[in-house]
Design an enzyme around this catalytic site. Structure first.
Site, PDB file in Angstrom:
ATOM      1  N   LYS A 247      37.671 -28.726  20.270  1.00  0.00           N
ATOM      2  CA  LYS A 247      39.039 -28.985  19.821  1.00  0.00           C
ATOM      3  C   LYS A 247      39.299 -30.490  19.770  1.00  0.00           C
ATOM      4  O   LYS A 247      39.893 -31.002  18.820  1.00  0.00           O
ATOM      5  CB  LYS A 247      40.048 -28.275  20.742  1.00  0.00           C
ATOM      6  CG  LYS A 247      40.051 -26.762  20.543  1.00  0.00           C
ATOM      7  CD  LYS A 247      40.828 -26.010  21.618  1.00  0.00           C
ATOM      8  CE  LYS A 247      40.615 -24.499  21.442  1.00  0.00           C
ATOM      9  NZ  LYS A 247      41.223 -23.685  22.498  1.00  0.00           N
TER      10      LYS A 247
ATOM     11  N   GLN B 209      44.074 -24.481  28.323  1.00  0.00           N
ATOM     12  CA  GLN B 209      42.943 -23.599  28.016  1.00  0.00           C
ATOM     13  C   GLN B 209      42.882 -22.424  29.005  1.00  0.00           C
ATOM     14  O   GLN B 209      42.956 -22.624  30.217  1.00  0.00           O
ATOM     15  CB  GLN B 209      41.633 -24.407  28.063  1.00  0.00           C
ATOM     16  CG  GLN B 209      40.397 -23.625  27.677  1.00  0.00           C
ATOM     17  CD  GLN B 209      40.408 -23.187  26.202  1.00  0.00           C
ATOM     18  OE1 GLN B 209      40.749 -23.954  25.317  1.00  0.00           O
ATOM     19  NE2 GLN B 209      40.025 -21.936  25.954  1.00  0.00           N
TER      20      GLN B 209
ATOM     21  N   ASP C 163      49.225 -23.181  20.584  1.00  0.00           N
ATOM     22  CA  ASP C 163      48.400 -21.974  20.675  1.00  0.00           C
ATOM     23  C   ASP C 163      49.175 -20.752  20.182  1.00  0.00           C
ATOM     24  O   ASP C 163      48.588 -19.706  19.921  1.00  0.00           O
ATOM     25  CB  ASP C 163      47.976 -21.719  22.134  1.00  0.00           C
ATOM     26  CG  ASP C 163      46.535 -22.152  22.396  1.00  0.00           C
ATOM     27  OD1 ASP C 163      45.757 -22.253  21.428  1.00  0.00           O
ATOM     28  OD2 ASP C 163      46.202 -22.382  23.571  1.00  0.00           O
TER      29      ASP C 163
END
Ligand code: NAP
Length: 303
Positions: free
Chosen positions: A61, A105, A128
């Site tokens: 990412k 995460q 997200d």
């Protein structure tokens, strides 16, 4: 007497190439923002602990941010960080005007509630797309930051111009981050969309019988090579979301990434299929970047 399913000539849905095209589009927008005197989008990623998979995802990412001209910040904590400390950091990121969007995460260590952490993220920065407000807006058909993997799947169907209207889509797996949002997005009166959706899970009976009726089969259960030839209708479109690390001494890393579909057996039956790796995975990152660009432009809830 049973007859063997008919083999077709299949085409690969190349997620890597599609993601590259999206990244090029984003990079061009970043250049235009810069040229107009705006700051470049800034994504922050919070990583707790040293899980191998999470380390790889977060590294990819951050690299993708560099590739499109975003700023990125990686914030690392050891496994023993308390929930209160992590929540305080989330709040600091919520308030930090230099950061346009951030992710925490998953998975998190057991002593930290992922739900609490997700709910603490400001919805406008939740790139997200996991915050209940973004999920609620998605269900209501309002502008929202959509979860990256499901919107990556929809984007693949769109860019490959695969018909979805009136098709039967069977999804195996009902998680909040993949299966359930895919079912919602593909059932909507949108294009891609207008599917008749069947959402399967570990309590589903006669799974193979159901999956054999799918025009579009999405496998998102996290069981390597679970979907075999007898579960697939000839000519179906198969989207393999699974990414499980399995030991493989022939690889330098010591492991191979396996999808939820037995590719060798299933691919010849399909019309289109995503490979693993190189299918849904790269699209997830591209859609995360797209969400961050939206957040930076203040366009998240624009109509
Ligand atoms: P998850 O939270 O573990 O959910 C798995 C789902 O599959 C659950 O709904 C479970 O049913 C269902 N399931 C498990 N075994 C089953 C079986 N034998 N038959 C039918 N359904 C079954 O997984 P996830 O987070 O959605 O991830 C799924 C896979 O996608 C994993 O391999 C993950 O690594 C991968 N993934 C990939 C990406 C990407 O970017 N490529 C992104 C996210 C996830 P119950 O609800 O009944 O337990």
């Amino acid at each position: 007497m049973t007859t063997a399913p008919e083999a077709t000539t299949y085409r690969l849905i190349d997620g890597k190439q599609t993601a590259e095209a999206i990244k090029e589009e984003i990079a061009a927008e970043v250049q235009a923002l810069k040229a107009a005197g705006h700051k470049v989008p800034h994504l922050a990623a919070v990583l707790v602990g040293h899980d191998g998979g999470s380390e790889t995802y977060v590294r990819n990412k951050v690299l993708a941010c560099e590739r499109v001209g975003f700023e990125s910040t990686l914030i690392r904590y050891e496994d023993d960080i308390t929930e209160a400390e992590l929540l305080a950091r989330v709040e600091a990121l919520n308030q930090d005007t230099r950061i346009d969007g951030f992710i925490v995460q998953l998975p998190l260590p057991r002593h930290i509630s992922a739900e609490k952490v997700i709910e603490a993220i400001r919805p406008e920065k939740d790139v997200d797309g996991f915050h209940p407000m973004n999920i609620g807006r998605m269900v209501a058909g309002l502008p929202a930051l959509l979860p990256a993997t499901p919107s990556g799947i929809v984007e693949l169907l769109r860019r490959y111009e695969l018909p979805t209207d009136g098709k039967h889509c069977v999804i195996i797996g009902r998680s909040n981050i993949v299966g359930t949002p895919v079912s919602i997005l593909l059932a909507k009166n949108l294009d891609p969309g207008n599917c008749t959706v069947t959402l399967c899970h570990s309590h589903t009976q006669n799974l193979a019988e159901i999956s054999r009726t799918a025009d579009i089969l999405v496998a998102a259960l996290g069981r390597p090579e679970f979907v075999r030839a007898d579960m697939v209708k000839p000519g179906a479109v198969v989207i393999d979301v699974g990414t499980t690390r399995v030991e493989d001494a022939t690889k330098k890393s010591g492991y191979a990434l396996k999808g939820d579909v037995c590719f060798e057996e299933v691919a010849p039956l399909t019309s289109y299929i995503t490979p693993v790796p190189g299918g849904v995975g790269p699209m997830t990152i591209a859609m995360l970047l797209q969400n961050t660009l939206k957040a930076a432009k203040g366009e998240v809830y624009a109509r």
